[in-house]
Design an enzyme around this catalytic site. Structure first.
Site, PDB file in Angstrom:
ATOM      1  N   LYS A 181      -7.699 -10.196  -8.560  1.00 29.62           N
ATOM      2  CA  LYS A 181      -8.797 -10.239  -7.598  1.00 29.62           C
ATOM      3  C   LYS A 181      -9.885  -9.241  -7.984  1.00 29.62           C
ATOM      4  CE  LYS A 181      -9.609 -10.034  -2.587  1.00 29.62           C
ATOM      5  NZ  LYS A 181      -8.975  -9.777  -1.265  1.00 29.62           N
ATOM      6  N   LYS A 221     -13.201  -3.229  -6.152  1.00 28.18           N
ATOM      7  CA  LYS A 221     -13.991  -2.025  -6.404  1.00 28.18           C
ATOM      8  C   LYS A 221     -13.138  -0.917  -7.003  1.00 28.18           C
ATOM      9  CE  LYS A 221     -13.418  -0.667  -1.561  1.00 28.18           C
ATOM     10  NZ  LYS A 221     -12.872  -1.961  -1.097  1.00 28.18           N
ATOM     11  N   LYS A 275       0.819  -1.218   0.000  1.00 29.96           N
ATOM     12  CA  LYS A 275       0.000   0.000   0.000  1.00 29.96           C
ATOM     13  C   LYS A 275       0.851   1.265   0.000  1.00 29.96           C
ATOM     14  CE  LYS A 275      -4.076  -2.041   2.140  1.00 29.96           C
ATOM     15  NZ  LYS A 275      -5.030  -2.013   3.282  1.00 29.96           N
TER      16      LYS A 275
END
Length: 343
Positions: free
Chosen positions: A206, A209, A123
Site C-alpha cells: 500500500k 507516508k 500495530k
C-alpha cells in the site's frame, strides 16, 4: 454513496468519516478518501468529516507536529473540494461528546471483540504489553465517532471494515440491552477504482507516508514537476498494457497505475483499458503524468496557501465543531436518558 442504498426511515441519511492527522497526505488518501468525500458532498447528503486527533494520540505525538498535521489535513480537505459551507468539518478533540460516548461504548463492547481486532495486533506487534490502553480500546472511540451522529453510512477502506463491523455490533448490543432502536446499523461504502492505492515502487504494498522512499508515493504537497517525475520513474514491467482487466491480474504495478488513471479520470478500469490497451508504458506514463498534474497541482497549491493562513483554518474548525456539537449533544443526552444516567 452508491445508488439505491436503503436507509431505515428512522434515521436521516448522514455520512461520517474521519482521517488521522498523522502528517503527510498522499495520493492514496486523496483517491481512497478525500475525492470520494467530495463526491458524497456533491450528492447532497449531509456529510460530517473529522480530523481524528484523539485517535492519533494512541501513540506519542510531538505536540507541534500534531498541531501542524491537523491544520494540514484540514487544508487538504478544503483544497480537495470539501466546502465547509456544505459539509461539517472539524477536529475530534473540540467535540467532547466523542470521548463521552466512547466511555459508554467501552462498557458495551466485550473484551473478546477487541482482542479480535487485527489492526491492534499489527500495530502493537510482539510488544503488546507495552502498547497504550488507548490503542487497544480505540475501536470503541471509532464507534463513538460514528454513532454520536447517528451516521448511516461511512466511506471506508478495506482495512477499516472490521472496525465498522464492531461499530454495528456495539449498536446492536446497546439497542438489544435497552430494548430500543436508537443507534443505526451503519453501512460501509466502498467504491471506486482506486480505493487502495499501492506503492509506485512495489505494487504489492500500500502507498504509505511511512515508506522510507519518497519515490514510492505522491504527496499531496508535491509540485507539478515532482508529481510528473515520480510517475515517469514508477516501477512497471516490460509488457504492453492489456485491453482487459484480466490481463493485469498478475501485474501489480501495471494494475496500480491503471487504477490511479481510472480514479483520477472518473473512468472505469475497463474504459481506460479500451483506450490504452496495447500501449507501452513509454506512452502511458506521460498520459498519466499529465492527468495527475492537471488534477493534483491545484490541490497542492491551495494547501500551501491555506497553511500560510492558520487563523483561517482554525476559524473553520471552530465553526465546524459548533455544528457537530449541535448534532452530537442531543444524541449523547438521549443515550444517557436511555441508560438512566441522571444529568
Amino acid at each position: 454513496m452508491s445508488e439505491g442504498v436503503q436507509t431505515s426511515p428512522a434515521f436521516t441519511p448522514r455520512v461520517f468519516s474521519g482521517i488521522q492527522p498523522s502528517g503527510g497526505l498522499t495520493l492514496g488518501n486523496y483517491l481512497g478518501a478525500l475525492k470520494r468525500f467530495v463526491d458524497s458532498q456533491d450528492r447532497g447528503i449531509q456529510s460530517i468529516y473529522c480530523m481524528v486527533d484523539l485517535h492519533a494520540t494512541t501513540v506519542w505525538q510531538d505536540p507541534e507536529k500534531l498541531s501542524r498535521a491537523t491544520r494540514e489535513l484540514c487544508a487538504g480537505f478544503i483544497a480537495s473540494g470539501i466546502d465547509p459551507a456544505r459539509s461539517i468539518l472539524f477536529n475530534q478533540s473540540q467535540v467532547p461528546e466523542h470521548a463521552q460516548m466512547a466511555w459508554v461504548f467501552n462498557c458495551v463492547a466485550r473484551m473478546g471483540w477487541m482482542k479480535r481486532m487485527t489492526q491492534f495486533k499489527d500495530k502493537a506487534g510482539k510488544n503488546a504489553e507495552n502498547a497504550s490502553l488507548g490503542l487497544f480500546a480505540y475501536p470503541a472511540l471509532m464507534a463513538a465517532d460514528i454513532l454520536c451522529y447517528h451516521a448511516t453510512h461511512v466511506p471506508v477502506g478495506e482495512d477499516q471494515k472490521q472496525h465498522l463491523e464492531l461499530t454495528r455490533d456495539i449498536a446492536t448490543k446497546f439497542n438489544h440491552d435497552y430494548g430500543v432502536e436508537f443507534f443505526p446499523l451503519t453501512e460501509p461504502v466502498i467504491e471506486g477504482a482506486a480505493t487502495r492505492v499501492m506503492s509506485l515502487r512495489d505494487g504489492s504494498k500500500k502507498m504509505s507516508k511511512s515508506d522510507p522512499s519518497d519515490m514510492s508515493r505522491i504527496n499531496m504537497t508535491d509540485d507539478a514537476d515532482t508529481i510528473a517525475s515520480k510517475i515517469r520513474k514508477a516501477r512497471t514491467d516490460p509488457d504492453a498494457l492489456s485491453s482487459e482487466a484480466k490481463g493485469l491480474e498478475d501485474r501489480p504495478e501495471a494494475r496500480n497505475l491503471v487504477n490511479i488513471y481510472a480514479a483520477l479520470a472518473d473512468m472505469t478500469v475497463a474504459q481506460v483499458l479500451a483506450d490504452v490497451g496495447g500501449k507501452q508504458f513509454s506512452e502511458f506514463k506521460p498520459m498519466l503524468a499529465d492527468l495527475a498534474v492537471e488534477k493534483l497541482s491545484p490541490i497542492s497549491g491551495e494547501m500551501a496557501r491555506l497553511m500560510e493562513q492558520p487563523d483561517e483554518i482554525d476559524a473553520i474548525l471552530r465553526r465546524g465543531s459548533d455544528q457537530a456539537r449541535a448534532i452530537a449533544t442531543p444524541i449523547l443526552e438521549q443515550t444517557y436518558d436511555i441508560m438512566g444516567i441522571v444529568r
